[in-house]
Structures are given as structure tokens and as C-alpha cells.
Write a protein that holds these residues in place. Structure first.
Motif, PDB file in Angstrom:
ATOM      1  N   CYS A 183       0.828  -1.208   0.000  1.00  0.00           N
ATOM      2  CA  CYS A 183       0.000   0.000   0.000  1.00  0.00           C
ATOM      3  C   CYS A 183       0.855   1.247   0.000  1.00  0.00           C
ATOM      4  O   CYS A 183       0.591   2.191  -0.735  1.00  0.00           O
ATOM      5  CB  CYS A 183      -0.901   0.022   1.237  1.00  0.00           C
ATOM      6  N   SER A 184       1.908   1.273   0.836  1.00  0.00           N
ATOM      7  CA  SER A 184       2.614   2.546   0.979  1.00  0.00           C
ATOM      8  C   SER A 184       4.115   2.389   1.104  1.00  0.00           C
ATOM      9  O   SER A 184       4.800   3.349   1.342  1.00  0.00           O
ATOM     10  CB  SER A 184       2.133   3.244   2.237  1.00  0.00           C
ATOM     11  N   GLY A 185       4.627   1.190   0.985  1.00  0.00           N
ATOM     12  CA  GLY A 185       6.046   1.004   1.244  1.00  0.00           C
ATOM     13  C   GLY A 185       6.301   0.504   2.652  1.00  0.00           C
ATOM     14  O   GLY A 185       7.355  -0.042   2.928  1.00  0.00           O
TER      15      GLY A 185
ATOM     16  N   ASP B 248       1.499   1.887  -5.829  1.00  0.00           N
ATOM     17  CA  ASP B 248       0.893   2.944  -6.611  1.00  0.00           C
ATOM     18  C   ASP B 248       1.900   3.991  -7.059  1.00  0.00           C
ATOM     19  O   ASP B 248       1.541   4.940  -7.739  1.00  0.00           O
ATOM     20  CB  ASP B 248      -0.272   3.596  -5.864  1.00  0.00           C
ATOM     21  N   ALA B 249       3.169   3.822  -6.695  1.00  0.00           N
ATOM     22  CA  ALA B 249       4.204   4.675  -7.261  1.00  0.00           C
ATOM     23  C   ALA B 249       4.576   4.233  -8.669  1.00  0.00           C
ATOM     24  O   ALA B 249       5.265   4.946  -9.379  1.00  0.00           O
ATOM     25  CB  ALA B 249       5.449   4.643  -6.376  1.00  0.00           C
TER      26      ALA B 249
ATOM     27  N   LYS C 263      11.474   1.598  -3.976  1.00  0.00           N
ATOM     28  CA  LYS C 263      10.892   2.749  -4.634  1.00  0.00           C
ATOM     29  C   LYS C 263       9.812   3.345  -3.739  1.00  0.00           C
ATOM     30  O   LYS C 263       9.848   4.487  -3.366  1.00  0.00           O
ATOM     31  CB  LYS C 263      10.322   2.292  -5.966  1.00  0.00           C
ATOM     32  N   SER C 264       8.785   2.556  -3.456  1.00  0.00           N
ATOM     33  CA  SER C 264       7.714   2.964  -2.536  1.00  0.00           C
ATOM     34  C   SER C 264       6.632   1.898  -2.646  1.00  0.00           C
ATOM     35  O   SER C 264       6.907   0.796  -3.074  1.00  0.00           O
ATOM     36  CB  SER C 264       7.167   4.329  -2.918  1.00  0.00           C
ATOM     37  N   GLY C 265       5.384   2.260  -2.331  1.00  0.00           N
ATOM     38  CA  GLY C 265       4.301   1.289  -2.524  1.00  0.00           C
ATOM     39  C   GLY C 265       4.032   1.069  -3.999  1.00  0.00           C
ATOM     40  O   GLY C 265       4.667   1.649  -4.873  1.00  0.00           O
TER      41      GLY C 265
ATOM     42  N   GLY D  53      11.614   4.666   1.918  1.00  0.00           N
ATOM     43  CA  GLY D  53      12.786   5.476   2.212  1.00  0.00           C
ATOM     44  C   GLY D  53      14.081   4.694   2.229  1.00  0.00           C
ATOM     45  O   GLY D  53      15.156   5.272   2.284  1.00  0.00           O
TER      46      GLY D  53
END
Lengths: 159, 148
Positions: free
Chosen positions: B95-97, B111-112, B107-109, B102
Motif C-alpha cells: 500500500c505505501s512502502g 501505486d508509485a 521505490k515505494s508502494g 525510504g
């Protein structure tokens, strides 16, 4: 006299300068600090004569002023000899041991990629474990490295 | 024509085929997804079949934060799916990493990188939450098409 103490005796007889540098931390764990000049002979002796024929892994550490590279050599009966090699931060350069342990090139590639310790004699190869498009000169596991790479969410505004 | 398109829509909503893809997860969410598919929790009663290729899939079930290495592969898999396609992010990392947001290699979750239709939080996301999320997604797809 325990096995570890026997090994200590043999090593200190062969290399008198190791007298202060060898510590038996606990059962089956021997820690040994070596200088870069004497590393090769101690390593060869441990590998051929003292029976440490298994390379467990190679650990790289950033100790602030210097880099430390620890070679974890093990024997069939479970005694692990940890050879710690300290090298300067400005021109970190070590020789490869993949001639004796072919699998060591994986650990040495990690040292190159993550800490920036140059390993002489390592065959050409891709980044490991970092991705192929990783920018040059960024060594993430150094204590003074800051994550300046773009965070994922800013790049994805138009996704 | 309307009958046929309603038939196709009915087929898509009542039996979505999924592809499971792990983008750098620790595998806990993958195990929970597989557990949700097996008879105890049984996602398969919704007509969901686990496929081995994105070209057969309606829904992409993604777990894990996107590492820099898998990013281009994830994009390629998403592009290989035929439309209409949906992406479900399973687990907090997707969902968000999560805790890895970081980090130098993350990269991240999800949806990036690709657009996500449904988020299922949890560490790991339990099978009941996965079922809830997928059912909500299917209901919203159904409602959307009945509206248009």
C-alpha cells in the motif's frame, strides 16, 4: 586444553605478532585482527594447515575511521575463525580470495557495491545486489551516505 | 449487443482470474494469499482462478514494496494484462512502502509505479481481509458498469 586454545597456540607459534591480537570470545569462536600486509600468510596458514577450509561469509563494516572486512572461516568441527582486516577509508583496496574460494566473489561484489571497497582481481560482472541502473559512487551502507535518490511517490505524480 | 456486453460483464465480475506477483515482499502476504485461495478460506468459490500469466488475468494481486530492480518488470507485467484490468495491493508494504519506505533499494508502494484499484492493509494481510478487499473491488466494478 580446549581445541580453541590449541589453535591459539599453533597460530601464535607460527606468527608471534599475533600474540595480542587473538581473542577467544566464547566456545568455538576465535577473533583475530590482522594487518593487510600479513593477511595473506595468516589466511593461507589457517586455510591449509589449521584446517579452516570452509568460508562462511565475508562481512564488511564501516567503523567510522576505517573499514573492517571480516572473513569468517570455519572448520569441520564447528570452530569459526573470524579474521578481521582493517583498511583505510580513503583508498579501500583488498585482494580477492576467489582463487581459493570461488564462491567468495559474491561476498566481494557486495563489498564493492554497498561499501565501495575495491576488490582487486575480481572478474568483471554486473552490480550485485544493487540494480543495474544504480548511480555510480553511491555506497548505501556507508555511515555517511544519505538517501538522496528520489523517493518513489514524487516520481509517480502522473501515474 | 447490450445483452452480450452484460454477459461479458457478468463473466468478469462473477469469475475474475487473478495473477499473483511478489514485488520484493518478505513472503508473508504471499502465504496469506495462497491461504486465502485454499479450501479453508476459499477465494475460489467466487470463481477466482490463479493463473500463471498476466495475459489471462483480470486482477493483479501484488504484495511487497516495489524494489528498484523489480520496477520495470512490474510495469511490463501490468502492460501485458488485457483491459479491463485491476490491481490490488495486498499488505502494508504494497500500500505505501510500509517500514521500508525510504530505504535505498525500495521505490515505494505499488501505486508509485502502476495505478492501484484496491488497498488491503495488514502485516500480513489476513485471508479474511483479502477476501473482503476483493469482494469490495468486485462490487464496485459491478456497480460502476451498471451505472454506465
Amino acid at each position: 586444553m580446549s581445541q580453541e586454545e590449541k589453535i591459539q597456540q599453533v597460530l601464535e607459534e607460527k606468527f608471534p605478532y599475533l600474540r595480542a591480537a587473538l581473542i577467544i570470545k566464547r566456545q568455538r569462536r576465535i577473533f583475530l585482527d590482522v594487518a593487510q600486509e600479513s593477511f595473506q600468510e595468516v589466511f593461507d596458514f589457517a586455510r591449509k594447515t589449521a584446517g579452516f577450509s570452509i568460508l562462511c561469509t565475508i562481512t564488511g563494516m564501516d567503523e567510522g575511521e576505517k573499514f573492517a572486512v571480516i572473513y569468517h572461516l570455519a572448520r569441520e568441527d564447528g570452530i569459526v575463525l573470524n579474521l578481521r582486516l582493517r583498511i583505510g577509508r580513503d583508498f579501500p583496496l583488498i585482494k580477492t580470495i576467489s582463487a581459493y574460494f570461488p564462491a567468495a566473489d559474491i561476498y566481494e561484489r557486495e563489498l564493492e557495491d554497498l561499501l565501495g571497497i575495491k576488490v582487486e582481481g575480481l572478474a568483471e560482472g554486473p552490480h550485485y545486489p544493487l540494480p543495474d541502473n544504480w548511480p555510480k559512487g553511491e555506497y548505501p551502507l556507508r555511515k555517511d551516505w544519505h538517501n538522496n535518490l528520489a523517493a518513489g511517490r514524487e516520481e509517480a505524480k502522473d501515474a | 449487443m447490450k445483452v452480450i456486453s452484460r454477459l461479458i460483464q457478468w463473466g468478469r465480475v462473477k469469475s475474475p482470474w487473478i495473477l499473483h506477483f511478489n514485488t520484493g515482499a518478505c513472503n508473508a502476504c504471499d502465504i496469506e494469499i495462497i491461504a486465502a485461495l485454499t479450501p479453508r478460506y476459499d477465494l475460489e468459490r467466487f470463481g477466482i482462478v490463479l493463473k500463471g500469466t498476466p495475459r489471462h488475468a483480470d486482477i493483479l494481486l501484488c504484495s511487497g514494496p516495489v524494489t528498484r530492480q523489480i520496477e520495470c518488470r512490474l510495469k511490463r507485467i501490468y502492460e501485458q494484462m488485457p483491459k479491463p484490468k485491476f490491481v490490488v495491493a495486498v499488505g502494508t508494504c504494497a500500500c505505501s512502502g510500509g517500514v521500508f519506505d525510504g530505504c535505498y533499494n525500495v521505490k515505494s508502494g505499488i501505486d508509485a509505479v502502476i495505478p492501484v484499484s484496491a488497498y488491503i492493509p495488514g502485516c500480513p494481510a489476513g485471508p479474511k481481509a483479502i477476501i473482503d478487499g476483493i469482494v469490495k473491488l468486485l462490487e464496485s466494478v459491478d456497480k460502476q458498469d451498471k451505472g454506465t
